[in-house]
Motif scaffolding. Structure first.
Motif, PDB file in Angstrom:
ATOM      1  N   TRP A  88     -15.502  40.091 -35.957  1.00 21.48           N
ATOM      2  CA  TRP A  88     -14.190  40.760 -35.947  1.00 21.48           C
ATOM      3  C   TRP A  88     -13.948  41.442 -37.289  1.00 21.48           C
ATOM      4  CZ3 TRP A  88     -11.102  42.176 -32.189  1.00 21.48           C
ATOM      5  CH2 TRP A  88      -9.803  42.598 -32.489  1.00 21.48           C
ATOM      6  N   ALA A  89     -14.433  40.805 -38.340  1.00 21.59           N
ATOM      7  CA  ALA A  89     -14.322  41.314 -39.706  1.00 21.59           C
ATOM      8  C   ALA A  89     -15.743  41.361 -40.283  1.00 21.59           C
ATOM      9  CB  ALA A  89     -13.413  40.400 -40.528  1.00 21.59           C
ATOM     10  N   PRO A  90     -15.917  41.978 -41.444  1.00 23.54           N
ATOM     11  CA  PRO A  90     -17.268  42.057 -42.029  1.00 23.54           C
ATOM     12  C   PRO A  90     -17.917  40.685 -42.247  1.00 23.54           C
ATOM     13  CG  PRO A  90     -15.791  43.565 -43.156  1.00 23.54           C
ATOM     14  CD  PRO A  90     -14.939  42.742 -42.231  1.00 23.54           C
ATOM     15  N   LYS A  91     -17.107  39.680 -42.583  1.00 24.02           N
ATOM     16  CA  LYS A  91     -17.622  38.324 -42.799  1.00 24.02           C
ATOM     17  C   LYS A  91     -16.952  37.391 -41.797  1.00 24.02           C
ATOM     18  CE  LYS A  91     -18.516  38.912 -47.701  1.00 24.02           C
ATOM     19  NZ  LYS A  91     -18.282  38.406 -49.048  1.00 24.02           N
ATOM     20  N   PRO A  92     -17.505  36.197 -41.581  1.00 25.95           N
ATOM     21  CA  PRO A  92     -16.864  35.248 -40.663  1.00 25.95           C
ATOM     22  C   PRO A  92     -15.443  34.916 -41.125  1.00 25.95           C
ATOM     23  CG  PRO A  92     -19.066  34.504 -41.245  1.00 25.95           C
ATOM     24  CD  PRO A  92     -18.758  35.666 -42.129  1.00 25.95           C
ATOM     25  N   VAL A  93     -14.559  34.733 -40.157  1.00 24.09           N
ATOM     26  CA  VAL A  93     -13.171  34.403 -40.447  1.00 24.09           C
ATOM     27  C   VAL A  93     -12.751  33.185 -39.632  1.00 24.09           C
ATOM     28  CG1 VAL A  93     -12.440  36.721 -41.145  1.00 24.09           C
ATOM     29  CG2 VAL A  93     -12.357  36.087 -38.727  1.00 24.09           C
ATOM     30  N   VAL A  94     -11.716  32.533 -40.123  1.00 26.82           N
ATOM     31  CA  VAL A  94     -11.066  31.447 -39.400  1.00 26.82           C
ATOM     32  C   VAL A  94      -9.752  32.015 -38.892  1.00 26.82           C
ATOM     33  CG1 VAL A  94     -10.044  29.157 -39.590  1.00 26.82           C
ATOM     34  CG2 VAL A  94     -12.154  29.691 -40.829  1.00 26.82           C
ATOM     35  N   ILE A  95      -9.514  31.844 -37.605  1.00 27.94           N
ATOM     36  CA  ILE A  95      -8.317  32.404 -36.995  1.00 27.94           C
ATOM     37  C   ILE A  95      -7.552  31.325 -36.243  1.00 27.94           C
ATOM     38  CG2 ILE A  95      -7.388  34.094 -35.373  1.00 27.94           C
ATOM     39  CD1 ILE A  95      -9.800  35.840 -35.855  1.00 27.94           C
ATOM     40  N   VAL A  96      -6.260  31.293 -36.468  1.00 28.90           N
ATOM     41  CA  VAL A  96      -5.358  30.539 -35.610  1.00 28.90           C
ATOM     42  C   VAL A  96      -4.688  31.581 -34.724  1.00 28.90           C
ATOM     43  CG1 VAL A  96      -3.285  29.109 -35.481  1.00 28.90           C
ATOM     44  CG2 VAL A  96      -4.980  28.699 -37.274  1.00 28.90           C
ATOM     45  N   ASP A  97      -4.945  31.485 -33.425  1.00 27.97           N
ATOM     46  CA  ASP A  97      -4.315  32.372 -32.447  1.00 27.97           C
ATOM     47  C   ASP A  97      -3.244  31.592 -31.717  1.00 27.97           C
ATOM     48  OD1 ASP A  97      -5.855  34.992 -32.235  1.00 27.97           O
ATOM     49  OD2 ASP A  97      -7.501  33.558 -31.985  1.00 27.97           O
ATOM     50  N   ILE A  98      -2.138  32.243 -31.455  1.00 26.26           N
ATOM     51  CA  ILE A  98      -1.078  31.665 -30.643  1.00 26.26           C
ATOM     52  C   ILE A  98      -0.845  32.627 -29.489  1.00 26.26           C
ATOM     53  CG2 ILE A  98       1.301  30.825 -30.562  1.00 26.26           C
ATOM     54  CD1 ILE A  98       1.079  30.621 -33.697  1.00 26.26           C
ATOM     55  N   PHE A  99      -0.992  32.114 -28.291  1.00 34.49           N
ATOM     56  CA  PHE A  99      -0.813  32.912 -27.083  1.00 34.49           C
ATOM     57  C   PHE A  99       0.415  32.394 -26.331  1.00 34.49           C
ATOM     58  CE2 PHE A  99      -5.343  32.481 -27.957  1.00 34.49           C
ATOM     59  CZ  PHE A  99      -5.803  33.789 -27.894  1.00 34.49           C
ATOM     60  N   ARG A 100       1.256  33.306 -25.855  1.00 36.35           N
ATOM     61  CA  ARG A 100       2.357  32.908 -24.967  1.00 36.35           C
ATOM     62  C   ARG A 100       2.034  33.432 -23.581  1.00 36.35           C
ATOM     63  NH1 ARG A 100       7.021  34.679 -22.654  1.00 36.35           N
ATOM     64  NH2 ARG A 100       6.968  36.729 -23.662  1.00 36.35           N
ATOM     65  N   LEU A 101       2.179  32.554 -22.595  1.00 40.31           N
ATOM     66  CA  LEU A 101       1.893  32.913 -21.220  1.00 40.31           C
ATOM     67  C   LEU A 101       3.169  32.932 -20.401  1.00 40.31           C
ATOM     68  CD1 LEU A 101      -0.751  31.329 -22.405  1.00 40.31           C
ATOM     69  CD2 LEU A 101      -1.523  31.608 -20.071  1.00 40.31           C
TER      70      LEU A 101
END
Length: 129
Positions: A88-101
């Protein structure tokens, strides 16, 4: 009243998010957007506009992308994932995603993204995920 508790809703929403993300990002199946997302899609990520058109355009161009959820939690209509993401980015990233359904469809998204730092480079020596 079985099958309609808050725990059932959270479990069902978690399964939807995991399936949706696998089909869209791992399998690069753009039609997953039609099955698991819905308009109006509200995007809170600062680099992304509202709506699904950007995902339709970006996903096929991602190279070496992997989404590796390490922690998942859900409450009501929200699903939270804590993941390592490559591509997703040039280097590995840590992502917290929040999804609302809403009615079994992803309709809103927030994320927090940090560059991945390995444990040997953290003050605590603990991993980020």
């Amino acid at each position: 009243m079985t099958g309609n508790t808050a725990a059932d809703q959270a479990q069902g929403n978690t399964e939807i998010v995991l399936t949706a993300m696998r089909e869209l990002f791992k399998e690069k199946d753009i039609t997953a957007l039609d099955r698991y997302w819905a308009e109006p899609y509200v995007q809170h990520s600062p680099q992304m506009p509202n709506g699904l058109d950007t995902l339709r355009a970006v996903v096929p161009t991602l190279e070496g992308f992997s989404w590796e959820p390490r922690r998942i939690a859900a409450q009501g209509d929200l699903v939270f994932t804590h993941s390592i993401v490559h591509g997703w980015a040039p280097k590995p990233v840590v992502i917290v995603d929040i999804f609302r359904l809403d009615n079994g469809r992803i309709v809103e998204h927030w994320d927090v993204i940090q560059d991945l730092t390995f444990p040997d480079a953290t003050v605590s020596g603990n991993p980020m995920v």
